[in-house]
Design a protein around this motif. Structure first.
Motif, short mmCIF file in Angstrom:
data_model
loop_
_atom_site.label_atom_id
_atom_site.label_comp_id
_atom_site.label_asym_id
_atom_site.label_seq_id
_atom_site.Cartn_x
_atom_site.Cartn_y
_atom_site.Cartn_z
N THR A 1 4.28 -5.47 28.05
CA THR A 1 3.18 -6.06 27.29
C THR A 1 2.95 -5.36 25.95
OG1 THR A 1 1.59 -4.63 28.43
CG2 THR A 1 2.00 -6.80 29.40
N ARG A 2 3.83 -4.44 25.60
CA ARG A 2 3.71 -3.72 24.32
C ARG A 2 4.63 -4.41 23.30
NH1 ARG A 2 1.37 1.32 23.26
NH2 ARG A 2 2.41 2.68 21.73
N LEU A 3 4.04 -4.90 22.21
CA LEU A 3 4.77 -5.75 21.27
C LEU A 3 4.62 -5.25 19.84
CD1 LEU A 3 6.28 -8.60 20.97
CD2 LEU A 3 4.02 -9.48 20.32
N LEU A 4 5.75 -5.19 19.13
CA LEU A 4 5.75 -4.88 17.69
C LEU A 4 5.99 -6.17 16.92
CD1 LEU A 4 7.95 -1.65 17.53
CD2 LEU A 4 5.54 -1.80 16.86
N VAL A 5 5.28 -6.33 15.82
CA VAL A 5 5.46 -7.49 14.94
C VAL A 5 5.57 -6.99 13.50
CG1 VAL A 5 4.41 -9.64 14.10
CG2 VAL A 5 4.12 -8.97 16.49
N SER A 6 6.59 -7.45 12.78
CA SER A 6 6.71 -7.08 11.36
C SER A 6 6.45 -8.30 10.50
CB SER A 6 8.09 -6.50 11.06
OG SER A 6 9.12 -7.42 11.38
N SER A 7 5.91 -8.07 9.29
CA SER A 7 5.48 -9.20 8.47
C SER A 7 5.72 -8.96 6.98
CB SER A 7 3.99 -9.44 8.70
OG SER A 7 3.47 -10.35 7.75
N TRP A 8 5.80 -10.07 6.26
CA TRP A 8 5.88 -10.04 4.80
C TRP A 8 4.58 -9.51 4.20
CZ3 TRP A 8 9.50 -12.00 1.03
CH2 TRP A 8 10.74 -12.35 1.57
N ASP A 9 3.52 -9.36 5.00
CA ASP A 9 2.26 -8.83 4.46
C ASP A 9 2.29 -7.29 4.35
OD1 ASP A 9 1.76 -7.75 6.98
OD2 ASP A 9 0.13 -9.13 7.49
N ARG A 10 3.50 -6.72 4.48
CA ARG A 10 3.75 -5.27 4.29
C ARG A 10 3.25 -4.41 5.43
NH1 ARG A 10 3.14 -4.13 -2.19
NH2 ARG A 10 4.10 -6.07 -2.87
N LYS B 1 -2.09 -0.97 13.05
CA LYS B 1 -1.13 -1.53 12.10
C LYS B 1 -0.71 -0.46 11.10
CE LYS B 1 -4.46 -4.06 9.21
NZ LYS B 1 -4.71 -5.38 8.58
N PHE B 2 0.52 -0.60 10.62
CA PHE B 2 1.14 0.45 9.81
C PHE B 2 1.59 -0.15 8.48
CE2 PHE B 2 1.80 0.98 14.32
CZ PHE B 2 1.31 2.26 14.56
N GLN B 3 1.00 0.33 7.40
CA GLN B 3 1.27 -0.25 6.08
C GLN B 3 2.58 0.27 5.50
OE1 GLN B 3 -2.01 0.01 3.37
NE2 GLN B 3 -1.07 -1.33 1.87
N HIS B 4 3.30 -0.62 4.79
CA HIS B 4 4.53 -0.28 4.08
C HIS B 4 4.37 -0.61 2.60
CE1 HIS B 4 5.89 -0.09 8.19
NE2 HIS B 4 7.14 0.14 7.85
N ARG B 5 5.37 -0.22 1.80
CA ARG B 5 5.29 -0.43 0.35
C ARG B 5 5.69 -1.83 -0.06
NH1 ARG B 5 8.72 2.63 -3.00
NH2 ARG B 5 10.26 2.70 -1.32
N ALA B 6 6.35 -2.56 0.82
CA ALA B 6 6.88 -3.88 0.49
C ALA B 6 6.97 -4.69 1.79
CB ALA B 6 8.26 -3.73 -0.15
N PRO B 7 7.28 -5.99 1.69
CA PRO B 7 7.45 -6.79 2.91
C PRO B 7 8.40 -6.15 3.91
CG PRO B 7 7.39 -8.25 1.02
CD PRO B 7 7.36 -6.84 0.48
N VAL B 8 8.00 -6.19 5.19
CA VAL B 8 8.81 -5.60 6.27
C VAL B 8 9.65 -6.73 6.89
CG1 VAL B 8 8.77 -4.17 8.34
CG2 VAL B 8 6.88 -4.03 6.71
#
Length: 348
Positions: free
Chosen positions: A26-35, A53-60
């Motif tokens: 039930t543990r799920l990771l989701v990556s997004s263009w919202d960085r 949630k973990f912020q990045h410098r550009a779309p993930v």
């Protein structure tokens, strides 16, 4: 009984990847263009719970779990390959490509993290060695999709090229390589193939029994192939049409964006630009079922390790990462599968 629900706190832009933990279903990771990378517990409360949630410098563009439930790896348009400590939130850059990084995948059998970039290289990290050490493998063209089994790595590329690597040989080459950048290593593919489909490959996924893989194209087709190079095995490979609709008398063809194999039954799911998810028995060459249409293009999907859940990422404009995303259309759905829902049609 099967049932389906939508995650309560969804990303705000195109979903690039959904990945369940290999140990906690039930543990799920989701990556997004919202960085951002999102971590959910899908079943701790109705609609699931966003843990962090973990912020990045550009779309993930991709994310995966690592050696345990608290380690993740991500990549994206900032060209970086990162390790994320899901407990503390600390991010470490492991390597930087010369262009956007489309895929990141972890092999627990060999402790290898593999990233595929549009600079036409793979970066291979031994995650048990110092963080800044990696080896680079040159590819004949841009990689679009990666998939692994315990023994193989399949790299689907532009120009309809497919390279299949022996992971043991890759791990050996990395262990014998120098630690000095750029540290190019020459690993010959175990097999070089040309895609069975005429059009650009969108996704590739390996069978859980290590026997072969399925690949999909932008032109509504899926191909099923076996690793065994013998004539008998190669004669079994085939491709079929899917994710097509007749609109006003015209045949409309959609890209097949996502593929995922069921870890228990060995059947597979396909997700398309038509908003449809279908389940297939690749051995019996039959469609098992097709689900009710989702509200937008299916950009990504994955099964949980125990095969009980299917996560589906739905995003309009998946192909181009729209700037202005209408509110509420980007969604992650979790489907709870009945015991026989993904069972094949073939006789055992």
């Amino acid at each position: 009984m099967s049932s389906q629900f939508e995650l309560a706190q969804n990303p705000t832009d195109v979903i690039s990847a959904v990945k369940f933990s290999p140990t906690t279903p039930t543990r799920l990771l989701v990556s997004s263009w919202d960085r951002h990378v999102y971590l959910y517990d899908t079943h701790s409360e109705p609609g699931g719970r966003l843990i962090q949630k973990f912020q990045h410098r550009a779309p993930v563009l991709d994310v995966c779990f690592g050696r345990n439930d608290n380690e993740a790896f991500s990549c994206g348009l900032d060209c970086d390959v990162r390790r994320i400590d899901l407990e503390t939130g600390k991010q470490t850059v492991l390597s930087t490509h010369d262009a956007g990084v489309r895929n990141v995948i972890y092999s627990p059998e060999h402790s290898l993290l593999i990233s595929g970039s549009w600079d036409s290289t793979l970066h291979i990290h031994n995650v048990d060695s110092p963080a800044d050490q990696h080896a680079t493998v040159s590819l004949p063209s841009k990689p679009f999709s990666l998939s692994i089994t315990p023994t193989k790595l399949v790299v689907a590329m532009a120009s309809r090229a497919v390279n299949i690597y022996d992971l043991k040989a890759v791990a050996l080459a990395v262990s014998q390589s120098s630690s000095e950048p750029p540290n190019m290593i020459n690993v010959e593919p175990w097999q070089r193939r040309e895609s069975s489909m005429k059009y650009m490959t969108r996704a590739v996924a390996c069978m859980p029994n290590d026997a072969g893989y399925a690949s999909s194209s932008i032109e509504g087709r899926v191909a099923v192939e076996w690793f065994d190079p013998s004539e008998t095995s190669q004669a079994r490979k085939y491709a079929f049409k899917c994710h097509r609709q007749t609109v006003d008398g015209q045949d409309v063809v959609y890209p097949v964006n996502a593929l995922a194999f069921h870890p228990v039954h060995g059947t597979f799911a396909s997700g398309g630009g038509d908003g449809v998810v279908a389940l297939w028995d690749g051995v019996a060459k039959r469609r098992i079922r097709q689900y009710q249409r989702f509200p937008a293009s299916v950009s990504t999907l994955t099964f949980s390790k125990d095969g009980k859940y299917l996560a589906v990422g739905v995003s309009p404009g998946f192909e181009d990462g729209q700037e202005d995303m209408p509110d509420g259309i980007v969604k992650v759905f979790i489907r709870e599968l009945s015991d026989t829902e993904a069972q094949g049609k073939s006789k055992k």
